[in-house]
Design a protein around this motif. Structure first.
Motif, PDB file in Angstrom:
ATOM      1  N   GLY A  24       0.836  -1.192   0.000  1.00  0.00           N
ATOM      2  CA  GLY A  24       0.000   0.000   0.000  1.00  0.00           C
ATOM      3  C   GLY A  24       0.867   1.236   0.000  1.00  0.00           C
ATOM      4  O   GLY A  24       2.063   1.141   0.206  1.00  0.00           O
ATOM      5  N   PRO A  25       0.293   2.364  -0.264  1.00  0.00           N
ATOM      6  CA  PRO A  25      -1.099   2.591  -0.628  1.00  0.00           C
ATOM      7  C   PRO A  25      -1.379   2.089  -2.052  1.00  0.00           C
ATOM      8  O   PRO A  25      -0.465   1.861  -2.842  1.00  0.00           O
ATOM      9  CB  PRO A  25      -1.257   4.104  -0.515  1.00  0.00           C
ATOM     10  N   LEU A  26      -2.661   1.941  -2.349  1.00  0.00           N
ATOM     11  CA  LEU A  26      -3.080   1.411  -3.642  1.00  0.00           C
ATOM     12  C   LEU A  26      -4.172   2.303  -4.223  1.00  0.00           C
ATOM     13  O   LEU A  26      -5.203   2.507  -3.598  1.00  0.00           O
ATOM     14  CB  LEU A  26      -3.622  -0.015  -3.468  1.00  0.00           C
ATOM     15  N   ASP A  27      -3.905   2.824  -5.430  1.00  0.00           N
ATOM     16  CA  ASP A  27      -4.917   3.620  -6.118  1.00  0.00           C
ATOM     17  C   ASP A  27      -5.493   2.818  -7.283  1.00  0.00           C
ATOM     18  O   ASP A  27      -5.135   1.649  -7.491  1.00  0.00           O
ATOM     19  CB  ASP A  27      -4.347   4.965  -6.575  1.00  0.00           C
ATOM     20  N   TRP A  28      -6.384   3.433  -8.051  1.00  0.00           N
ATOM     21  CA  TRP A  28      -7.067   2.760  -9.158  1.00  0.00           C
ATOM     22  C   TRP A  28      -6.075   2.182 -10.161  1.00  0.00           C
ATOM     23  O   TRP A  28      -6.170   1.032 -10.560  1.00  0.00           O
ATOM     24  CB  TRP A  28      -8.031   3.742  -9.822  1.00  0.00           C
ATOM     25  N   HIS A  29      -5.097   2.979 -10.573  1.00  0.00           N
ATOM     26  CA  HIS A  29      -4.137   2.512 -11.581  1.00  0.00           C
ATOM     27  C   HIS A  29      -3.271   1.381 -11.029  1.00  0.00           C
ATOM     28  O   HIS A  29      -2.959   0.424 -11.742  1.00  0.00           O
ATOM     29  CB  HIS A  29      -3.293   3.676 -12.091  1.00  0.00           C
ATOM     30  N   GLY A  30      -2.908   1.477  -9.764  1.00  0.00           N
ATOM     31  CA  GLY A  30      -2.155   0.405  -9.129  1.00  0.00           C
ATOM     32  C   GLY A  30      -2.965  -0.874  -9.034  1.00  0.00           C
ATOM     33  O   GLY A  30      -2.440  -1.975  -9.212  1.00  0.00           O
ATOM     34  N   LEU A  31      -4.268  -0.736  -8.772  1.00  0.00           N
ATOM     35  CA  LEU A  31      -5.154  -1.899  -8.713  1.00  0.00           C
ATOM     36  C   LEU A  31      -5.207  -2.587 -10.067  1.00  0.00           C
ATOM     37  O   LEU A  31      -5.052  -3.807 -10.157  1.00  0.00           O
ATOM     38  CB  LEU A  31      -6.560  -1.473  -8.271  1.00  0.00           C
ATOM     39  N   LEU A  32      -5.415  -1.824 -11.125  1.00  0.00           N
ATOM     40  CA  LEU A  32      -5.488  -2.408 -12.469  1.00  0.00           C
ATOM     41  C   LEU A  32      -4.190  -3.134 -12.816  1.00  0.00           C
ATOM     42  O   LEU A  32      -4.218  -4.221 -13.403  1.00  0.00           O
ATOM     43  CB  LEU A  32      -5.789  -1.329 -13.505  1.00  0.00           C
ATOM     44  N   ALA A  33      -3.063  -2.565 -12.444  1.00  0.00           N
ATOM     45  CA  ALA A  33      -1.773  -3.199 -12.720  1.00  0.00           C
ATOM     46  C   ALA A  33      -1.589  -4.468 -11.898  1.00  0.00           C
ATOM     47  O   ALA A  33      -1.048  -5.463 -12.387  1.00  0.00           O
ATOM     48  CB  ALA A  33      -0.639  -2.213 -12.441  1.00  0.00           C
TER      49      ALA A  33
END
Length: 80
Positions: A24-33
């Motif tokens: 973490g932290p995790l944002d939208w783009h990090g989640l998709l990746a």
């Protein structure tokens, strides 16, 4: 610590796993990746929701998960 990503329903089948832990932290783009291209494709669909720390996000692209949070990927619900 980490952010746990929980795959539910058909998303679990696509991912081939129930859970994934990422830094973490995790944002939208990090989640998709993090989830890989097949799951990411599904997440871009309007009918798939994302919950963070137990709350379904109104705008999933606003995701900002911190260490210790759980992000649940919620497939569309069908009923009969």
């Amino acid at each position: 610590m980490a952010v746990g990503i929980l795959f539910l329903g058909p998303l679990r089948d696509i991912a081939g796993k129930t859970m994934l832990e990422v830094d973490g932290p995790l944002d939208w783009h990090g989640l998709l990746a993090a989830v890989g291209p097949r799951v990411a494709e599904q997440l871009r669909e309007e009918r798939v929701n994302v919950a963070c720390a137990g709350l379904v996000l109104q705008d999933k692209q606003s995701l900002m998960a911190k260490d210790g949070d759980e992000v649940a990927l919620l497939p569309p619900v069908s009923g009969g």
